[in-house]
Each structure stands twice: as C-alpha cells, then as structure tokens.
Design an enzyme around this catalytic site. Structure first.
Site, short mmCIF file in Angstrom:
data_model
loop_
_atom_site.label_atom_id
_atom_site.label_comp_id
_atom_site.label_asym_id
_atom_site.label_seq_id
_atom_site.Cartn_x
_atom_site.Cartn_y
_atom_site.Cartn_z
N ASN A 161 0.81 -1.22 0.00
CA ASN A 161 0.00 0.00 0.00
C ASN A 161 0.85 1.27 0.00
O ASN A 161 0.37 2.33 0.37
CB ASN A 161 -0.98 -0.01 1.18
CG ASN A 161 -0.29 -0.25 2.52
OD1 ASN A 161 0.93 -0.12 2.60
ND2 ASN A 161 -1.05 -0.58 3.55
N ARG A 300 2.85 6.45 12.05
CA ARG A 300 2.17 5.89 13.21
C ARG A 300 1.87 7.00 14.21
O ARG A 300 2.71 7.88 14.43
CB ARG A 300 3.02 4.81 13.90
CG ARG A 300 3.05 3.47 13.15
CD ARG A 300 1.69 2.79 13.12
NE ARG A 300 1.69 1.55 12.37
CZ ARG A 300 1.27 1.42 11.10
NH1 ARG A 300 0.81 2.46 10.43
NH2 ARG A 300 1.29 0.24 10.51
N GLN A 329 -5.79 2.88 18.32
CA GLN A 329 -6.80 2.83 17.26
C GLN A 329 -7.81 1.75 17.57
O GLN A 329 -7.38 0.65 17.93
CB GLN A 329 -6.13 2.56 15.91
CG GLN A 329 -5.39 3.79 15.40
CD GLN A 329 -4.89 3.65 13.97
OE1 GLN A 329 -4.22 4.55 13.49
NE2 GLN A 329 -5.17 2.56 13.31
N HIS A 353 -7.83 5.99 10.03
CA HIS A 353 -6.70 5.31 9.37
C HIS A 353 -7.16 4.70 8.04
O HIS A 353 -7.62 3.56 8.00
CB HIS A 353 -6.15 4.22 10.30
CG HIS A 353 -4.81 3.72 9.89
ND1 HIS A 353 -4.03 2.94 10.70
CD2 HIS A 353 -4.10 3.87 8.75
CE1 HIS A 353 -2.90 2.63 10.08
NE2 HIS A 353 -2.93 3.18 8.88
P1 NAD Z 1 10.28 1.05 4.58
O1 NAD Z 1 10.80 -0.03 5.46
O2 NAD Z 1 10.37 0.89 3.10
O3 NAD Z 1 10.99 2.43 4.95
C1 NAD Z 1 11.11 2.90 6.25
C2 NAD Z 1 12.31 3.82 6.30
O4 NAD Z 1 12.32 4.48 7.56
C3 NAD Z 1 13.63 3.07 6.17
O5 NAD Z 1 14.41 3.64 5.13
C4 NAD Z 1 14.29 3.28 7.53
O6 NAD Z 1 15.69 3.34 7.47
C5 NAD Z 1 13.68 4.59 7.95
N1 NAD Z 1 13.78 4.84 9.38
C6 NAD Z 1 13.64 3.98 10.42
N2 NAD Z 1 13.87 4.61 11.57
C7 NAD Z 1 14.15 5.90 11.27
C8 NAD Z 1 14.48 7.03 12.06
N3 NAD Z 1 14.60 6.96 13.40
N4 NAD Z 1 14.71 8.20 11.42
C9 NAD Z 1 14.63 8.28 10.06
N5 NAD Z 1 14.33 7.24 9.27
C10 NAD Z 1 14.09 6.06 9.88
O7 NAD Z 1 8.78 1.27 5.02
P2 NAD Z 1 7.59 1.96 4.20
O8 NAD Z 1 6.91 0.95 3.38
O9 NAD Z 1 8.10 3.20 3.57
O10 NAD Z 1 6.60 2.31 5.42
C11 NAD Z 1 7.02 3.20 6.45
C12 NAD Z 1 6.00 3.19 7.58
O11 NAD Z 1 4.80 3.80 7.12
C13 NAD Z 1 5.57 1.80 8.04
O12 NAD Z 1 6.46 1.23 8.95
C14 NAD Z 1 4.23 2.10 8.67
O13 NAD Z 1 4.39 2.46 10.02
C15 NAD Z 1 3.72 3.30 7.89
N6 NAD Z 1 2.62 2.93 6.98
C16 NAD Z 1 1.40 3.53 7.17
C17 NAD Z 1 0.33 3.19 6.36
C18 NAD Z 1 -1.01 3.87 6.52
O14 NAD Z 1 -2.01 3.34 6.05
N7 NAD Z 1 -1.07 5.03 7.13
C19 NAD Z 1 0.49 2.21 5.37
C20 NAD Z 1 1.75 1.66 5.17
C21 NAD Z 1 2.80 2.03 6.00
#
Ligand code: NAD
Length: 409
Positions: A161, A300, A329, A353
C-alpha cells in the site's frame, strides 16, 4: 481476475531459501485468528471506479474486513484449518484474548490492530507466526516476539500500500498548504468569506519539503513532489538513497535532525514506529521546526506526542497537522488531534486510518497475506526477504532502528 494475478506476480518474487531449522511438512488442523476492522453494511459494496469495476466477477471492495476475511475462509477450511475472525480486540474478555492461547497464526491489520503486547505474547503458547495484512508491524512487541516460543515470525506484505499512502501524503500536504478544509466547510455550510480562507492559503511551489524516513513511501512521496517545483526536497534517514536516485529526484540528505527540521516548511513522517521514533515529535523536537511549519504523519500515531502537537497548533508554532494515524486505534472520542486547530481555526487534516486501505490496496494485501499463509501452511517457508520483520529470535528488517543486521530492509 487478470489484475489480481498480475498483482500477485509483482508481490511474490521468491528471494529466500527456507531456513533449515523450519519444518518443511504441510500442516493441517491449525487455528488461524484474524483481527480485522468491521465493514458493516459497507462490506457488500463492490468496486465502482477504475479497472476493478470492470471485473465480471467482482470481489467485495472491503476485502480486509471481519465480514470478508481477506477472502481466506473457504480456502483455509478446504484444507481443514479453523479460522476465527473478530474485531473485538481490547481487554481480557475480548474475543482476541479468548482465542489467543491456541492460535498458531495471527493475522491483523494496522487499520484495526490486534496489539500483541508482551503480556499477550506470554499467553500465546501456540503462536508461530504473526502476519500483518498491510505494512507496519509495530502493533507487535517485536523484542518480546523474538523471545516467545523460540521466536515468533513477524511478517508483513511489504509494498502493498505504499503508493496508496504516498498519494494520501501528497493530498494532505496540499490540503493543508492551500487551507482546503475550512474553505470546503464554507461551501457546505452556505457561507462565502474568501478573505477568511485565502488569508491562510499558499502555494507549495518554492517551499522546502522533507521526509523523515526515505523507504518505499518516503521515496515515492519525494518523487511525486518533484513536479511541484519546491525550493528543496530533503530527507532524514540512516539508510541513504543511492546517489543516482538522489540526483534523479533532486533531493538531498540532511544527517542532523535539528538542521533538517529547521530547513523544512513541510515535514512528512514515513518511518516505522520503534523505540527510537516513539514520541519523537514531542515538545523539544517540534520546537526545532520552523515557526508556522506543517507536519504530516501517515506513519504511526505514537511517533508524535499528541498533546505537544495540539499545543503547537494552538500557539502558531505549527500551522497544520494532518494524516491518518492515531494511538490507540480506533482513536477515542476525546483524542485531542480530532479537534486541534491552528490560530486561524483551521490546519487540521486528520482522517481515520484509511490511507493504506484503499480498495486497490486491499486487493494487494489480501493476496499477499494469502501468499504468506500458503508458504507457512505448506511448510515451505519461502517468504520474501523484504516481508520479514523478525524471525527465529532476531530482526531481519533494517527499518526498525539501527541494530545488528541480518539482511533485508
Ligand atoms: P520502509 O521499510 O520501506 O521504509 C522505512 C524507512 O524508515 C527506512 O528507510 C528506515 O531506514 C527509515 N527509518 C527507520 N527509523 C528511522 C528514524 N529513526 N529516522 C529516520 N528514518 C528512519 O517502510 P515503508 O513501506 O516506507 O513504510 C514506512 C512506515 O509507514 C511503516 O512502517 C508504517 O508504520 C507506515 N505505513 C502507514 C500506512 C497507513 O495506512 N497510514 C500504510 C503503510 C505504511
């Protein structure tokens, strides 16, 4: 459905070899517990927009609900397994807790997370695998999962997603920069006061936008921002993009969070929730942002301190806050970010959400969940490396903080 198999192919390139320590025999008679959100009367709606609406045999739009169970019931029961699905997830008398002890597989979704706390994991004597139907597995206490039953596998449908969320981020940035919500409220309420809304409505062009986290979503957000002719596109992440991607997008890494925040007019949060990001945007860090900046959080809810953000809107430190994530949530009725407004009475672009649970995304995460289950039930365990968060007692993902690395992102 042709589009379904295309999506499945995209999601399932097998990149891992099964670990020797895992059984390779097919399983039978096991209990799968799924915690999903209720669709109610909407659960029978079928797609009416885009290619999904053209299908001669349409699936329900809300595949990821209690009613539609990700399309898994018949498939699981035909193999002799038991599926229990519920939305009742809070407290010791919930259906979730009742079935926790004998479930071997738990499926849940970030949109209605069955929180697998340390205490709950201690009760989950049979649990082997926790599947996230979506992206983001912080609803599981990952350190505790590593110590439970020899290491519970926590796995998600990586990428399913990320476009959906990136589009929502772009929308939210524009809604806040252009002061859309108060203007739309006027249209619906019969008012007409151009000055009241135009006085807080700007162009995105010429502004600096930065993402905290430049993984799948963060990178897609930056790519989608490129044609808006922003002053600078910045990112903060310990895993940098490679130089070719940076120059293709025209973005720059800023390694120091305080400097990064001091340069951004708009900050979008796209990193997982883990011990280093929990409460990160509290009073001090929000204080490092530019006066009047906009903060968008679709990552989050617990990454921000809700009271600090509400106070920053009220004082004018922030001119907007938007996104779709809350803690807990569903968000309680009195959650301050439902009602927080800026000094002009606008600046709130929060939704429940929804960003990652678009109808298109549900098709992808339902297929991805089934593909993971198939690997588990067959005993093959040939999971995609990028889907694994923890396995065999340790972290596989590098996205949940800088720690000992075992491969995968
Ligand atoms: P991903 O694993 O591809 O990327 C996450 C990035 O965050 C990585 O590059 C990681 O190095 C970086 N990161 C981790 N800790 C960090 C910090 N302290 N400071 C800076 N960067 C940091 O994940 P993604 O697919 O891009 O998703 C990211 C997040 O988005 C998920 O973990 C989830 O919590 C959230 N998400 C939300 C929804 C929604 O419906 N709202 C849907 C999908 C994902």
């Amino acid at each position: 459905m042709a589009s379904l198999s295309r999506n499945l192919l995209r999601l399932r390139p097998r990149t891992t070899t099964p670990l020797r320590t895992f059984s390779s025999t097919a399983r039978s008679n096991l209990k799968v517990l799924s915690i999903l959100y209720p669709g109610g009367k909407h659960s029978s709606v079928t797609p009416h927009f885009g290619p999904l609406a053209q299908s001669p045999n349409p699936q329900p739009s809300l595949l990821g609900t209690v009613e539609n169970e990700l399309g898994l019931r018949k498939w699981l029961e035909d193999q002799g397994h038991e599926l229990v699905t519920t939305a009742d997830k809070e407290g010791p008398n919930s259906e979730f807790e009742k079935h926790l002890e004998d479930a071997e597989v738990i499926i849940t979704t970030p949109f209605h997370p069955g929180y697998l706390t340390k205490e709950r994991l201690a009760k989950a004597k049979n649990l082997k695998i926790a599947i996230t139907a979506g992206v983001g597995s912080d609803h599981v206490d990952l350190d505790a999962a590593n110590k439970t039953n020899g290491g519970v596998t926590v796995i998600e449908v990586t990428g399913c997603n990320v476009v959906s969320v990136a589009e929502h981020v772009l929308m939210t940035i524009l809604i806040l920069v252009r002061n859309f919500v108060p203007a739309h409220d006027q249209a619906r309420s019969g008012e007409w006061d151009v000055g009241a809304v135009a006085s807080s409505s700007y162009d995105l062009e010429g502004k600096t936008v930065g993402t905290v986290g430049v993984g799948r979503i963060g990178e897609r957000v930056l790519r989608r921002l490129k044609p808006f002719d922003c002053k600078e596109l910045l990112y903060f992440d310990y895993q940098p993009l490679n130089k070719e991607v940076e120059s293709e997008i025209g973005c720059k890494r800023v390694a120091d969070l305080r400097e990064f925040l001091g340069r951004c007019d708009v900050v979008t949060i796209n990193c997982p929730l883990h011990e280093k990001t929990k409460g990160l945007f509290g009073e001090e860090v929000v204080g490092w942002m530019k006066h009047g900046a906009i903060l968008v959080n679709t990552a989050r809810g617990a990454i921000v301190d809700k009271d600090a953000v509400a106070a920053a809107l009220k004082s004018g430190k922030l001119s907007g806050y938007g996104g779709d994530v809350w803690y807990p949530q569903p968000a309680p009725k009195d959650h301050p970010l439902r009602y927080a407004l800026n000094t002009e009475g606008g600046g709130n672009a929060m939704t429940p959400h929804i960003s990652g649970t678009s109808v298109d995304a549900q098709v992808r995460y339902a297929e991805g969940t089934k593909a993971i289950l198939e690997e588990y039930l067959s005993g093959r365990h040939g999971y995609r490396e990028q889907d694994l968060i923890v396995r065999g007692g340790g972290y596989v993902s590098r996205a949940y903080g800088e720690r000992a690395k075992r491969g995968g992102k």
